[in-house]
Design a protein around this motif. Structure first.
Motif, PDB file in Angstrom:
ATOM      1  N   UNK A   1       0.610  -1.203  -0.024  1.00  0.00           N
ATOM      2  CA  UNK A   1       0.212   0.288  -0.166  1.00  0.00           C
ATOM      3  C   UNK A   1       0.579   1.200   0.088  1.00  0.00           C
ATOM      4  N   UNK A   2       1.817   1.660   0.839  1.00  0.00           N
ATOM      5  CA  UNK A   2       2.505   2.559   0.688  1.00  0.00           C
ATOM      6  C   UNK A   2       3.428   2.266  -0.335  1.00  0.00           C
ATOM      7  N   UNK A   3       3.832   1.605  -1.508  1.00  0.00           N
ATOM      8  CA  UNK A   3       4.201   2.177  -2.260  1.00  0.00           C
ATOM      9  C   UNK A   3       3.361   2.815  -3.719  1.00  0.00           C
ATOM     10  N   UNK A   4       2.052   2.689  -2.882  1.00  0.00           N
ATOM     11  CA  UNK A   4       1.241   3.685  -4.255  1.00  0.00           C
ATOM     12  C   UNK A   4       0.492   4.486  -3.192  1.00  0.00           C
ATOM     13  N   UNK A   5       0.730   5.162  -2.173  1.00  0.00           N
ATOM     14  CA  UNK A   5       0.863   6.040  -1.348  1.00  0.00           C
ATOM     15  C   UNK A   5       2.166   7.454  -1.743  1.00  0.00           C
ATOM     16  N   UNK A   6       3.039   6.281  -1.509  1.00  0.00           N
ATOM     17  CA  UNK A   6       4.031   7.393  -2.585  1.00  0.00           C
ATOM     18  C   UNK A   6       4.474   7.789  -3.975  1.00  0.00           C
TER      19      UNK A   6
ATOM     20  N   UNK B   1      12.210  -4.199 -11.980  1.00  0.00           N
ATOM     21  CA  UNK B   1      11.473  -2.986 -11.567  1.00  0.00           C
ATOM     22  C   UNK B   1      10.384  -2.875 -10.410  1.00  0.00           C
ATOM     23  N   UNK B   2       9.238  -1.699 -10.343  1.00  0.00           N
ATOM     24  CA  UNK B   2       8.202  -1.800  -9.402  1.00  0.00           C
ATOM     25  C   UNK B   2       6.834  -2.144 -10.400  1.00  0.00           C
ATOM     26  N   UNK B   3       7.097  -2.145 -11.453  1.00  0.00           N
ATOM     27  CA  UNK B   3       6.496  -1.751 -12.594  1.00  0.00           C
ATOM     28  C   UNK B   3       5.948  -3.611 -13.410  1.00  0.00           C
TER      29      UNK B   3
END
Ligand code: BGC
Length: 423
Positions: free
Chosen positions: A78-83, A382-384
C-alpha cells in the motif's frame, strides 16, 4: 461589524487548528523541525526496528523530531501506491524506505532522490559496505541511498510442535521430500499445512522454487535477460509451485504475511516461507517455539534484499533528513535497528551484541553463501515488473489456476520489462 460566512468559516478553522496544535503538542518539542520518515513498518518486529532507529535519531539529532509517515501493508504493497501519488503531486516525505537495486533505480531515473556521494564519503560508508551492495545503490558513479540492513527471503519458518505431532522431526532438503512432508501433515489432520498470503508472498514462494530448479546463476539471469523464461525448467518450477499452493490455505489472497504467520502460530499450519523479518516478528508476538530451514533445494543460496533510505528531491527538511540518514548509516544505528528487526546490518563493521542465534548465523551465511536478488522485494525487478507479476499470480490464485496461463503471463512480463540494453 458583519462577518461573511467565509470569514467565519476561516476563523473557526483557525481556532480549530490553534487548539489542535496546542492539544497535540503533548511532550513534543514544538520548536523542533520535523523529519517525515515514510515506511511500511507499522507493527510487530517491523515497528520495533523503526522505534530503535528513532531512539538513536532523537539522541543524535537535537532540534530534530521524527514524524511517522507509515502506511501499513507487507512489502510496501500500500505504501508504494501512496508514495507514487505523493511524488506525482510534488508532496514528498523527507525520506522514504526503498529497496536497494532495480526498485531504487526507478526513483533515480525519475529524479525523485538526491545524490548522497559527499555524505557517503564523510560517513566512511564506501569502506563499511560490501562492494556489491554499493554497486546496487549507484547510478553513473553517484550514490543515492543509505542501506539499513540486509534481509534473507528464502527461509521456511516452522511450528515444530505441529510437525512433531505428525511425526516430522527433520527438515526436508529436497523439494520432493518437502512435498511428502506436506502430504503427511495434511493426512495427520492439518488441512492447509503451508501458510500462504496474497500475491507478493506467492511470488516469494515461486522464486524459491525457481532457485531450486535453475540454480543461482540461471535464476539471477531471469531478471537480466540471460536466462529465458520460455524453458521447460521454468515450466517445471511453476508446476511444482502449483503443487505447493495446493497445500496452502484457501483464503490466501485475502491475507497479508502477518495473517498467514498467525496460522503458523495457532498451529493451523506447519510451514510458512517468508523473509527473516518473520523471526523478529514471531519473537515480538511472544511465539518463541519456532524453527526454520532454507527452502529445500536452495543449498547455499542467500536470496537478499535491503531496505534503504533516501533524501527526496524537494525534501522540506534536508538538514534534518541528512541527520536521519547519518543515524541509519552509523554502526550504532545499524546495531540497534537490526537487533530488533531481525535482519543483519548492511555495514560489515557493526557490533553484533543483542543479535539472536539466527541473526549470527545469517551474518556468517551472508559472508559465505551465494547471493541472488529478489523480485518480490525489488532488488531484481522494477516496481512495474513486480506489479505485473503480482497481478499474474493473483489471476492464477483467485481465478484460472492454470500453470500454462501463469507461465505465459510471467514470460510476457519479462519480455516487457527486461531493459533493452540487458538483452
Ligand atoms: C521489507 C522488510 C519488511 C517486509 C514485510 C520487505 O519488503 O524489505 O523490511 O519487513 O517487506 O513487510
Amino acid at each position: 461589524m458583519r462577518y461573511t460566512r467565509r470569514a467565519l468559516a476561516a476563523f473557526a478553522g483557525l481556532v480549530l487548528l490553534t487548539t489542535a496544535a496546542a492539544c497535540g503538542s503533548g511532550d513534543e518539542d514544538s520548536s523542533a523541525a520535523t523529519v517525515e520518515v515514510f515506511t511500511w513498518w507499522a507493527e510487530g518486529g517491523e515497528k520495533a526496528g523503526l522505534d530503535a532507529l528513532v531512539s538513536r535519531f532523537t539522541a543524535e539529532c537535537p532540534g530534530q523530531q521524527f514524524s511517522d509517515g507509515v502506511v501499513a501493508g507487507g512489502a510496501g504493497i500500500n505504501a508504494k501506491q501512496v508514495l507514487t501519488a505523493r511524488l506525482a503531486q510534488n508532496d514528498p516525505p523527507d525520506t522514504f524506505q526503498v529497496h536497494a537495486g532495480a526498485e531504487l533505480t526507478d526513483f533515480i531515473d525519475a529524479g525523485k532522490v538526491q545524490d548522497l556521494t559527499t555524505e557517503y564519503d564523510s560517513w566512511g560508508l564506501r569502506q563499511a559496505l560490501p562492494e556489491g551492495l554499493v554497486e546496487d545503490l549507484t547510478v553513473n558513479g553517484e550514490i543515492y541511498s543509505v542501506p539499513a540492513n540486509v534481509h534473507r527471503a528464502n527461509v521456511v519458518w516452522t511450528n515444530p510442535q505441529v510437525l512433531s505431532d505428525a511425526g516430522i522431526n527433520t527438515a526436508p532438503t529436497t523439494l520432493p521430500a518437502f512435498l511428502r512432508d506436506l502430504e503427511k501433515l495434511r493426512k495427520s489432520g492439518v488441512e492447509s499445512p503451508l501458510a500462504l498470503g496474497r500475491d507478493w508472498t506467492q511470488l516469494m514462494l515461486l522464486e524459491a522454487v525457481l532457485i531450486t530448479k535453475l540454480g543461482a546463476d540461471k535464476f539471477s539471469g531471469l531478471f537480466t535477460g540471460e536466462t529465458s523464461w520460455n524453458s521447460t525448467a521454468v515450466s517445471a518450477a511453476i508446476t511444482d509451485f502449483d503443487k505447493l499452493v495446493d497445500y496452502s490455505n484457501a483464503d490466501r489472497d485475502a491475507l497479508d504475511w502477518p495473517d498467514a504467520e498467525r496460522l503458523l502460530i495457532d498451529g493451523k499450519a506447519g510451514y510458512q516461507l517468508m523473509g527473516d523479518w518473520e523471526a523478529a516478528d514471531l519473537e515480538a508476538k511472544g511465539f518463541k517455539a519456532y524453527d526454520h530451514f532454507t527452502f529445500p533445494g536452495n543449498g547455499k543460496v542467500f536470496q537478499w534484499l535491503a531496505d534503504s533510505f533516501v533524501l527526496s528531491t524537494g525534501a522540506p527538511n534536508p538538514e534534518g533528513t541528512r541527520c536521519w540518514l547519518g543515524t541509519v548509516a552509523s554502526a550504532a544505528g545499524q546495531q540497534a535497528f537490526n537487533a530488533a528487526k531481525g535482519s543483519i546490518p548492511a555495514r560489515t563493521d557493526t557490533p553484533t551484541e543483542g543479535f539472536s542465534d539466527y541473526q549470527l548465523d545469517a551474518v556468517e551465511d551472508w559472508r559465505t553463501a551465494t547471493p541472488v536478488p529478489s523480485c518480490a522485494h525489488g532488488s531484481a525487478c522494477s516496481q512495474a515488473w513486480q506489479n505485473a507479476v503480482n497481478s499474474a499470480l493473483s489471476a492464477y490464485s483467485t481465478t484460472h489456476h492454470s500453470v500454462t496461463a501463469l507461465h505465459k503471463s510471467l514470460a510476457g512480463a519479462a519480455k516487457q520489462f527486461i531493459k533493452q540494453d540487458q538483452n
